[in-house]
Design a protein around this motif. Structure first.
Motif, short mmCIF file in Angstrom:
data_model
loop_
_atom_site.label_atom_id
_atom_site.label_comp_id
_atom_site.label_asym_id
_atom_site.label_seq_id
_atom_site.Cartn_x
_atom_site.Cartn_y
_atom_site.Cartn_z
N HIS A 249 0.84 -1.20 0.00
CA HIS A 249 0.00 0.00 0.00
C HIS A 249 0.87 1.25 0.00
N GLN A 250 0.97 1.89 -1.15
CA GLN A 250 1.70 3.15 -1.32
C GLN A 250 0.86 4.05 -2.21
N PRO A 251 -0.02 4.87 -1.66
CA PRO A 251 -0.90 5.70 -2.48
C PRO A 251 -0.12 6.50 -3.51
N GLY A 252 -0.61 6.46 -4.76
CA GLY A 252 0.01 7.22 -5.84
C GLY A 252 1.12 6.50 -6.57
N GLU A 253 1.55 5.36 -6.06
CA GLU A 253 2.62 4.60 -6.72
C GLU A 253 2.06 3.84 -7.92
N ASN A 254 2.68 3.98 -9.08
CA ASN A 254 2.24 3.27 -10.28
C ASN A 254 3.45 2.74 -11.05
N PRO A 255 3.58 1.40 -11.18
CA PRO A 255 2.67 0.39 -10.66
C PRO A 255 2.86 0.13 -9.18
N SER A 256 1.84 -0.52 -8.57
CA SER A 256 1.94 -0.92 -7.17
C SER A 256 2.96 -2.05 -7.05
N PHE A 257 3.71 -2.04 -5.98
CA PHE A 257 4.71 -3.09 -5.76
C PHE A 257 4.01 -4.35 -5.26
N LEU A 258 4.28 -5.46 -5.90
CA LEU A 258 3.61 -6.72 -5.59
C LEU A 258 4.30 -7.43 -4.43
N ILE A 259 3.51 -7.89 -3.47
CA ILE A 259 4.00 -8.80 -2.43
C ILE A 259 3.48 -10.18 -2.81
N THR A 260 4.35 -10.99 -3.40
CA THR A 260 3.92 -12.26 -3.98
C THR A 260 3.17 -13.15 -2.99
N GLU A 261 2.25 -13.92 -3.54
CA GLU A 261 1.47 -14.87 -2.76
C GLU A 261 2.34 -15.91 -2.07
N ALA A 262 3.54 -16.11 -2.62
CA ALA A 262 4.47 -17.08 -2.02
C ALA A 262 4.84 -16.70 -0.60
N VAL A 263 4.74 -15.41 -0.23
CA VAL A 263 5.01 -15.00 1.15
C VAL A 263 3.98 -15.63 2.08
N ARG A 264 2.71 -15.64 1.64
CA ARG A 264 1.68 -16.33 2.43
C ARG A 264 1.88 -17.85 2.38
#
Length: 532
Positions: A249-264
Motif C-alpha cells: 500500500h503506497q498511495p500514488g505509486e504506479n505500478p503498485s509493488f507486488l507482495i507475492t502470494e508465495a510470502v503467504r
C-alpha cells in the motif's frame, strides 16, 4: 513498407518463446518482434511468484494440478485446455531451462518448490522473488543469438490491417476476416508506417492500467484486446479481472509493488487494523484461499474498519529464509522503513491479471485468419472465472509452442497482401493540450476503480457505462482530428478495454469467480462464456 514472414507484437515470455521456436525451425525466414517500449519492459518481467508445474510425481500429480485449476476457475475452465497446459507444461519448462533460465534448487539438487493460494501441493518453481525477470533475461539472450530475429523497440502498434483497410465492409458477422499486418507509429521518426506479415502473433500482455491501483507496468494498456475488438474479432470473459490481494500500500505509486502470494505460502498471515487474523471468517483455507476470495475478504475488512489497507504479518517468519527467498521484497520494505521482524507490511488489493481476452482455440488461433494470440491478452479457456496462482507463465509457454506448431503448417500457403494503402493522416493537427488526454485517463481509472472493482452492483455498472460513453465520444473526436501519439492511442485502447469489462459484467447476471455482483450474489445454473 516493411515485410516479415512472422510478426510478433510484444516481447514477454509468450512472444519470445514463440519467436525462438519459429527462428530455429525456419533459419531462412524473417521473424520480427515489435515492442512499444524497451525490449525487456513487459508484464513477464514483473512476475514474482514463479511457474506452477508438476515436477515431483512422488508427491504431486497432473490430476491434482488439473483439479486445483478447475476449482479456482469456478466452473468456467475448458477442461481439455486445462489438461493440455498441465500435461505439456513440464516439457516447456525444460526448454526455457535449456535456453538459460535458472530456477532455485534445494540442497538435494531438486527444485525448491513453493506453494501458493489454491494449490494443494508445493509445485511452484521460482527464482528468488524475481522469476519473471530471470525468464525475460534468459529468453532475450537467446533471441539475440538468432540472426533471423529482429527486435524493433519503441514502435506502437495502432491497428491490425484487414479487409477493412481495402475498402470492404467488415462486421462481427463477416466470414473470413484476415490479418495482413499492422500499422505502427514509429516513436523515433514520428511517422506512421505499415508492417506486412504472413502470420501475426499478438502477445501484448494485460490491461491493468485501466485501474487506479495495479501491479502491471505502465505499458499494460490492453492494446491487443482493443485492436482485435476494433477489427471485429471475438473477445471473451473480460469481466474477470483478478485483483492481487497483497500489493504494497503506497498511495500514488504506479505500478503498485507486488507482495507475492508465495510470502503467504511460506507462512505470512493477513491481519486487520486491530491485528486480528481475519481469514478464518471467510474460508477454511485461510490466507491461502484462491485470490478472488482473499481479495474480497480484504475488501470487506477495509470497509468494516474504514481503512485503505490491511496488514501482512511476517514477524514470526525466519528472517534469513525470508531474505533468501524474497530479497526484492525485503529490500523494498527496508527502503520504506518497514522492518519485517517488527513491523507488519501494509497491503491492499490491486488489479493484477485479466483472465479473459482475445478468444482463441486450443492452437492459439483467433477468430481472424493468420492472427494468433498468446499470453495474458488471450482467453484460451485455461483460467475460467479466476486464474490459479502461477499458472500464467505456464500457459504462455504452452500456448506459444502450440501457436508455433500451427503456424509452421500454414506459413507456406500464405502470401503477402501487396495493395495495402498507406495510413491517411490528412486533416490532423498537433494536439494543443495534453491535459485532454491525461485528465481523461485519470477519469477512466477513477470510474473503473470506484464502480467496476472487486465488488460490483447494477447501479455502479450502469453509471460506469454512461461515463465511459462520454469518454469514448470525446476521445474519438480527438483521435479524428489530431496527430497520433502513443498516449492518445493508449487512452483509446484503455477506454475500449473498460467498455468490454463493463459490458461483460453487465451481461453476467450472477456472481462467479472474480466477478461479484451484490445484485446477483449466487451462481447461475447456466454456465456460459460472455463473448463480445
Amino acid at each position: 513498407m516493411y515485410q516479415t514472414d512472422f510478426l510478433v507484437v510484444g516481447s514477454g515470455i509468450a512472444g519470445l518463446t514463440y519467436a525462438l521456436k519459429i527462428a530455429d525451425k525456419f533459419p531462412g525466414k524473417k521473424v520480427t518482434i515489435i515492442t512499444k517500449s524497451r525490449e525487456d519492459e513487459t508484464n513477464t518481467k514483473y512476475a514474482q511468484g514463479g511457474v506452477a508445474v508438476v515436477n515431483d510425481l512422488e508427491h504431486d500429480s497432473f490430476e491434482k494440478h488439473i483439479e486445483d485449476t478447475l476449482i479456482a476457475g469456478d466452473g468456467l475452465c475448458n477442461e481439455k485446455v486445462v489438461e493440455i497446459v498441465v500435461k505439456e507444461g513440464p516439457a516447456r519448462v525444460n526448454e526455457i531451462i535449456e535456453w538459460g533460465t535458472n530456477f532455485d534448487k534445494n540442497a538435494a539438487g531438486n527444485f525448491a518448490n513453493g506453494r501458493e493460494g489454491g494449490h494443494s501441493e508445493f509445485r511452484v518453481i521460482h527464482h528468488k522473488d524475481v522469476t519473471g525477470k530471470e525468464i525475460e533475461r534468459a529468453l532475450l539472450e537467446a533471441i539475440h543469438q538468432r540472426s533471423n530475429i529482429e527486435i524493433i523497440s519503441h514502435c506502437f502498434v495502432i491497428d491490425l490491417i484487414t479487409q477493412h483497410h481495402l475498402g470492404y465492409l467488415v462486421t462481427k458477422s463477416t466470414i473470413g476476416i484476415e490479418c495482413y499486418g499492422v500499422y505502427i507509429l514509429n516513436q523515433q521518426t514520428k511517422k506512421i508506417e505499415k508492417i506486412l506479415s504472413k502470420i501475426t502473433l499478438l502477445a501484448t500482455g494485460g490491461n491493468g492500467q485501466v485501474y487506479r491501483a495495479t501491479t502491471n507496468p505502465v505499458i499494460a494498456t490492453g492494446d491487443g484486446v482493443a485492436m482485435v475488438y476494433r477489427a471485429k474479432g471475438k473477445i471473451e470473459n473480460m469481466e474477470f479481472i483478478q485483483f492481487h490481494p497483497t500489493a504494497l500500500h503506497q498511495p500514488g505509486e504506479n505500478p503498485s509493488f507486488l507482495i507475492t502470494e508465495a510470502v503467504r505460502g511460506d507462512g505470512g498471515i493477513l491481519r486487520n487494523k486491530q491485528g486480528e487474523d481475519f481469514m478464518h471468517k471467510y474460508d477454511p483455507r485461510l490466507s491461502l484461499a484462491p485470490r478472488d476470495i482473499v481479495a474480497r475478504a480484504i475488501d470487506s475488512e477495509m470497509k468494516i474498519s474504514g481503512t485503505e489497507h490491511v496488514y501482512l504479518d511476517c514477524r514470526h517468519m525466519d528472517l534469513q529464509k525470508f531474505i533468501h527467498h524474497f530479497p526484492n521484497i525485503y529490500e523494498k520494505c527496508k527502503s520504506l522503513g518497514i522492518d519485517i521482524t517488527k513491523d507488519m507490511i501494509p497491503v491492499a488489493p490491486a488489479a493484477h491479471y485479466s483472465c479473459g481476452g482475445i478468444k482463441t482455440n486450443e492452437w492459439g488461433q483467433t477468430s481472424i485468419s493468420n492472427l494468433y494470440a498468446c499470453g495474458e491478452c488471450a482467453s484460451t479457456g485455461l483460467h475460467g472465472a479466476n486464474r490459479l496462482a502461477s499458472n500464467s507463465l505456464l500457459e504462455a509457454m504452452v500456448f506459444a509452442h502450440r501457436c508455433y506448431l500451427d503456424a509452421v503448417e500454414k506459413i507456406d500457403q500464405i502470401s503477402f497482401k501487396q495493395d495495402i494503402p498507406d495510413w491517411d493522416a490528412g486533416g490532423t493537427t498537433e494536439p494543443k493540450e495534453m491535459i485532454l488526454i491525461t485528465q481523461s485517463l485519470k477519469e477512466l481509472k477513477q470510474v473503473m476503480s470506484d464502480y467496476v472493482g472487486i465488488v460490483r452492483t447494477n447501479t455502479r455498472l450502469a453509471r460506469a457505462m454512461r461515463r465511459l460513453d462520454m469518454l469514448h465520444e470525446e476521445t474519438e473526436a480527438l483521435y479524428a482530428k489530431t496527430v497520433l501519439s502513443p498516449q492518445l492511442c493508449e487512452l483509446r485502447n484503455l477506454i475500449t478495454v473498460g467498455y468490454l469489462i463493463v459490458k461483460g459484467a453487465s451481461f453476467r447476471h450472477e456472481s462467479r469467480g472474480l466477478h461479484y455482483n451484490t445484485d446477483y450474489p449466487e451462481k447461475s445454473p447456466l454456465v456460459q462464456n460472455i463473448i463480445l
